[in-house]
Design a protein around this motif. Structure first.
Motif, PDB file in Angstrom:
ATOM      1  N   GLY A  18      -3.366   7.184  -1.952  1.00  0.00           N
ATOM      2  CA  GLY A  18      -2.193   7.979  -2.322  1.00  0.00           C
ATOM      3  C   GLY A  18      -2.291   8.626  -3.698  1.00  0.00           C
ATOM      4  O   GLY A  18      -1.797   9.735  -3.887  1.00  0.00           O
ATOM      5  N   ARG A 319      -5.946   1.659   3.719  1.00  0.00           N
ATOM      6  CA  ARG A 319      -6.941   0.802   3.072  1.00  0.00           C
ATOM      7  C   ARG A 319      -6.835  -0.592   3.674  1.00  0.00           C
ATOM      8  O   ARG A 319      -5.733  -1.106   3.866  1.00  0.00           O
ATOM      9  CB  ARG A 319      -6.669   0.707   1.571  1.00  0.00           C
ATOM     10  CG  ARG A 319      -7.041   1.949   0.796  1.00  0.00           C
ATOM     11  CD  ARG A 319      -6.827   1.768  -0.690  1.00  0.00           C
ATOM     12  NE  ARG A 319      -5.419   1.571  -1.033  1.00  0.00           N
ATOM     13  CZ  ARG A 319      -4.930   0.482  -1.615  1.00  0.00           C
ATOM     14  NH1 ARG A 319      -5.711  -0.536  -1.920  1.00  0.00           N
ATOM     15  NH2 ARG A 319      -3.642   0.397  -1.911  1.00  0.00           N
ATOM     16  N   LYS A 324      -1.893  -4.386   2.045  1.00  0.00           N
ATOM     17  CA  LYS A 324      -1.415  -3.590   3.190  1.00  0.00           C
ATOM     18  C   LYS A 324      -0.970  -4.437   4.373  1.00  0.00           C
ATOM     19  O   LYS A 324      -0.588  -3.906   5.410  1.00  0.00           O
ATOM     20  CB  LYS A 324      -2.507  -2.606   3.622  1.00  0.00           C
ATOM     21  CG  LYS A 324      -2.861  -1.582   2.549  1.00  0.00           C
ATOM     22  CD  LYS A 324      -1.722  -0.606   2.336  1.00  0.00           C
ATOM     23  CE  LYS A 324      -1.999   0.357   1.207  1.00  0.00           C
ATOM     24  NZ  LYS A 324      -0.868   1.257   0.939  1.00  0.00           N
ATOM     25  N   GLY A 373     -13.985   3.116   8.309  1.00  0.00           N
ATOM     26  CA  GLY A 373     -14.515   4.215   7.500  1.00  0.00           C
ATOM     27  C   GLY A 373     -13.362   5.075   7.025  1.00  0.00           C
ATOM     28  O   GLY A 373     -12.197   4.814   7.363  1.00  0.00           O
ATOM     29  N   ASP A 375     -11.932   8.607   7.423  1.00  0.00           N
ATOM     30  CA  ASP A 375     -12.101   9.751   8.312  1.00  0.00           C
ATOM     31  C   ASP A 375     -10.809  10.561   8.361  1.00  0.00           C
ATOM     32  O   ASP A 375      -9.854  10.227   9.052  1.00  0.00           O
ATOM     33  CB  ASP A 375     -12.477   9.244   9.708  1.00  0.00           C
ATOM     34  CG  ASP A 375     -12.871  10.371  10.657  1.00  0.00           C
ATOM     35  OD1 ASP A 375     -12.351  11.502  10.499  1.00  0.00           O
ATOM     36  OD2 ASP A 375     -13.680  10.122  11.548  1.00  0.00           O
ATOM     37  N   TYR A 383      -2.073  10.108  13.463  1.00  0.00           N
ATOM     38  CA  TYR A 383      -0.653  10.376  13.150  1.00  0.00           C
ATOM     39  C   TYR A 383      -0.027  11.224  14.259  1.00  0.00           C
ATOM     40  O   TYR A 383       1.142  11.077  14.589  1.00  0.00           O
ATOM     41  CB  TYR A 383      -0.524  11.127  11.821  1.00  0.00           C
ATOM     42  CG  TYR A 383      -0.819  10.303  10.580  1.00  0.00           C
ATOM     43  CD1 TYR A 383      -0.018   9.227  10.217  1.00  0.00           C
ATOM     44  CD2 TYR A 383      -1.885  10.622   9.739  1.00  0.00           C
ATOM     45  CE1 TYR A 383      -0.277   8.479   9.084  1.00  0.00           C
ATOM     46  CE2 TYR A 383      -2.154   9.880   8.591  1.00  0.00           C
ATOM     47  CZ  TYR A 383      -1.343   8.811   8.271  1.00  0.00           C
ATOM     48  OH  TYR A 383      -1.603   8.078   7.142  1.00  0.00           O
ATOM     49  N   LEU A 400       2.517   6.727   1.527  1.00  0.00           N
ATOM     50  CA  LEU A 400       2.535   8.086   2.085  1.00  0.00           C
ATOM     51  C   LEU A 400       2.444   8.018   3.606  1.00  0.00           C
ATOM     52  O   LEU A 400       2.992   8.862   4.310  1.00  0.00           O
ATOM     53  CB  LEU A 400       1.350   8.893   1.545  1.00  0.00           C
ATOM     54  CG  LEU A 400       1.321   9.103   0.031  1.00  0.00           C
ATOM     55  CD1 LEU A 400       0.041   9.825  -0.376  1.00  0.00           C
ATOM     56  CD2 LEU A 400       2.531   9.900  -0.419  1.00  0.00           C
TER      57      LEU A 400
HETATM   58  P1  ADP Z   1      -2.469   3.808  -0.869  1.00  0.00           P
HETATM   59  O1  ADP Z   1      -2.371   4.879  -1.893  1.00  0.00           O
HETATM   60  O2  ADP Z   1      -1.946   2.489  -1.317  1.00  0.00           O
HETATM   61  O3  ADP Z   1      -3.842   3.689  -0.281  1.00  0.00           O
HETATM   62  P2  ADP Z   1      -0.632   5.457   0.704  1.00  0.00           P
HETATM   63  O4  ADP Z   1       0.110   5.182   1.973  1.00  0.00           O
HETATM   64  O5  ADP Z   1       0.186   5.830  -0.485  1.00  0.00           O
HETATM   65  O6  ADP Z   1      -1.538   4.190   0.396  1.00  0.00           O
HETATM   66  O7  ADP Z   1      -1.693   6.632   0.931  1.00  0.00           O
HETATM   67  C1  ADP Z   1      -2.736   6.502   1.809  1.00  0.00           C
HETATM   68  C2  ADP Z   1      -3.329   7.872   2.083  1.00  0.00           C
HETATM   69  O8  ADP Z   1      -4.729   7.727   2.350  1.00  0.00           O
HETATM   70  C3  ADP Z   1      -2.749   8.536   3.308  1.00  0.00           C
HETATM   71  O9  ADP Z   1      -2.888   9.946   3.151  1.00  0.00           O
HETATM   72  C4  ADP Z   1      -3.668   8.028   4.428  1.00  0.00           C
HETATM   73  O10 ADP Z   1      -3.657   8.874   5.563  1.00  0.00           O
HETATM   74  C5  ADP Z   1      -5.004   8.052   3.724  1.00  0.00           C
HETATM   75  N1  ADP Z   1      -5.984   7.075   4.211  1.00  0.00           N
HETATM   76  C6  ADP Z   1      -6.049   5.753   3.925  1.00  0.00           C
HETATM   77  N2  ADP Z   1      -7.090   5.179   4.527  1.00  0.00           N
HETATM   78  C7  ADP Z   1      -7.717   6.151   5.235  1.00  0.00           C
HETATM   79  C8  ADP Z   1      -8.892   6.185   6.082  1.00  0.00           C
HETATM   80  N3  ADP Z   1      -9.608   5.106   6.320  1.00  0.00           N
HETATM   81  N4  ADP Z   1      -9.251   7.377   6.604  1.00  0.00           N
HETATM   82  C9  ADP Z   1      -8.526   8.492   6.360  1.00  0.00           C
HETATM   83  N5  ADP Z   1      -7.420   8.523   5.578  1.00  0.00           N
HETATM   84  C10 ADP Z   1      -7.014   7.375   5.022  1.00  0.00           C
END
Ligand code: ADP
Length: 488
Positions: A18, A319, A324, A373, A375, A383, A400
């Motif tokens: 995020g 993550r 999480k 991974g 991606d 989504y 997010l």
């Molecule tokens: P954080 O910042 O704590 O990781 P958030 O929900 O604020 O969590 O933001 C996560 C963002 O990263 C989102 O846009 C989510 O779609 C993206 N994201 C997290 N992990 C992945 C992944 N493995 N592949 C693609 N996008 C990811």
């Protein structure tokens, strides 16, 4: 206004979570609104690979002191910014500047912070270098700012360094420093000797300074020295003042609570809009949902999910970290499958959690798809196809994922914590549960599935979720007010 944003990641250049979304989108918003905005980032290997030929050296190389040694710093700029146009909006003028701080020994590496073997052992030196280089590059380039906005522990030293070393410099005389906590769980803790590498007076190594249980705490530097503190939701701003949510810094934060504000993140509509999303096999909107069904068909076929058009699809993208709630998610998966759902997970992180999920996906092949991974495209498709999106976070500063999910018609089932509590309207746009346990998560999923089985009620919920406003306009306005007035 003249605004500087300093971050260790920002879209579209570098992102692990995020923070990258927020820093990059804020930059874009301010730029479009006609402010003179400068973004500072480390020049990572991935950025050099993507933009190398277009980078221009912005000033002469200079040495950055690191204890008794120095390391050379080069600064590069990118003449043409790689942002997609936003619904007819064009920048009011062209002063949007991205400056990359370069030192290949520090940043030309496979990852940004951490490899499978753990965090880089010299992360403290990498980010001390970054903080010093940002201030020195600004001075050398003659850049002055009304607001210097730093994000998370990697940039926490900047407000203190600025006051200590540049307090009398005309470049920074009018500068208000703003420090944003995106996640208090990551503080940048390093051995006491790190003080010598930073080069700050030893008097700063105490309770009122950077010391934290015998170590140096980079985030704490931002908390004590910045003029204004923000975090990414009002609920999280309250939670971090308590021993339960304060990660040992609640006392420091309580002292500064008069200058601490919670501003909910937005999502970048240029990237996250289902009717113009290039990652999707078919587009859709809240009034034309047929494209969503087509996306689902595509995903089900690609990953061969059993009876994938008839069963509810429950998803997680994020993550794979303790924060999480991946442990309770994993515990709940067999029961969700027994309830009739298919599962889709995209994530990367803790090797133990990856193994746990890999084991489950082997046990439930055909009913669970797992991609370990990062991606981007698959995340967009998940989504756009999931019925239910899970965020069982232990704590969640803003989150997010739940907002993106709602925008794409996936109904969130999330813990009532931090920004999740601030952005999900229980029963109308999603479902919130309280306890941190697989049982509580399953109760939330059960509640959601009851509504899911009533097609009309579910569609109403999808439309309510998709029609919520998560754009950046409001939050960007709040930041501007803080930059200008120091209060909200
Ligand atoms: P954080 O910042 O704590 O990781 P958030 O929900 O604020 O969590 O933001 C996560 C963002 O990263 C989102 O846009 C989510 O779609 C993206 N994201 C997290 N992990 C992945 C992944 N493995 N592949 C693609 N996008 C990811």
């Amino acid at each position: 206004m003249k605004i500087a944003l300093v971050s260790s990641e920002a879209v579209p250049f570098a992102k692990t979570g995020g923070l990258g979304d927020v820093a990059g989108t804020l930059f874009h918003e301010f730029w479009l609104a006609g402010h003179e905005v400068t973004l500072f980032l480390p020049l990572y290997r991935t950025i050099r690979a993507a933009y190398g030929a277009r980078l221009r050296e912005a000033c002469e190389s200079f040495p950055v002191p690191l204890g008794s040694e120095t390391a050379p710093c080069r600064v590069f700029s990118l003449p043409k910014l790689p942002f997609a146009p936003k619904a007819g909006r064009k920048p009011a003028h062209q002063i949007g500047r991205v400056l990359f701080i370069a030192n290949d020994a520090f940043y030309d590496r496979d990852e940004y912070y951490t490899t499978a073997d753990g965090a880089y052992p010299d992360n403290h030196v990498r980010f001390i270098f970054f903080c010093k280089a940002v201030l020195e590059a600004s001075r050398r380039l003659g850049l002055s700012f009304d607001a210097l906005h730093c994000h998370d522990w990697q940039t926490g030293l900047i407000p203190l360094m600025m006051k200590e070393w540049y307090g009398t410099s005309p470049h920074f005389a009018q500068t208000r420093t703003v420090f944003t906590i995106h996640n208090l769980g990551y503080q940048g803790l390093f051995p006491a000797e790190t003080m010598d590498v930073i080069g700050l007076d030893r008097r700063w190594f105490g309770m009122e300074g950077l010391e934290f249980y015998g170590q140096v705490n980079f985030l704490k530097a931002g908390l004590i020295a910045a003029d204004v503190l923000t975090t990414v939701s009002p609920t999280y701003a309250r939670e971090i003042l308590t021993p339960a949510g304060g990660f040992g810094l609640d006392g420091v934060l309580r002292k500064r609570s008069g200058s601490l504000y919670g501003i909910v993140n937005g999502i970048d509509y240029a990237e996250w809009t289902p009717y113009s999303d290039p990652h999707l096999p078919s587009r859709f909107s809240s009034s034309h949902l047929a494209g969503r069904a087509w996306c689902r068909r595509h995903l089900v076929k690609e990953f061969q999910l059993a009876e994938g058009l008839d069963r509810p699809l429950i998803a997680f993208v994020g993550r794979l970290a303790d924060q999480k709630g991946v442990d309770i998610l994993a515990e709940a998966i067999p029961e969700m499958i027994t309830m009739g759902a298919n599962i889709a997970i995209v994530g990367k992180g803790d090797p133990k959690l990856q193994e746990l999920l890999l084991g489950l996906s082997r046990d439930h092949s055909g009913r669970m798809m797992l991609m370990i991974g990062f991606d981007e495209t698959l995340a967009h498709r998940i989504y756009a196809t999931a019925d239910i999106f899970l965020m069982p976070s232990r704590y969640e500063p803003c989150g997010l994922g739940q907002m993106i999910a709602m925008r794409y018609g996936a109904i969130p089932v999330a813990r009532r914590t931090g920004g999740l509590a601030d952005t999900i309207d229980h029963g109308r746009t999603g479902f919130l549960f309280d306890g941190y346990s697989a049982a509580s998560l399953l109760a939330g999923v059960r509640e959601a599935l009851t509504v899911w089985s009533d097609r009309k009620a579910w569609k109403r919920m999808i439309r309510s979720a998709m029609d919520e406003d998560f754009s950046w306009a409001r939050s960007a306005g709040q930041y501007l007010r803080l930059y200008r007035e120091g209060i909200l």
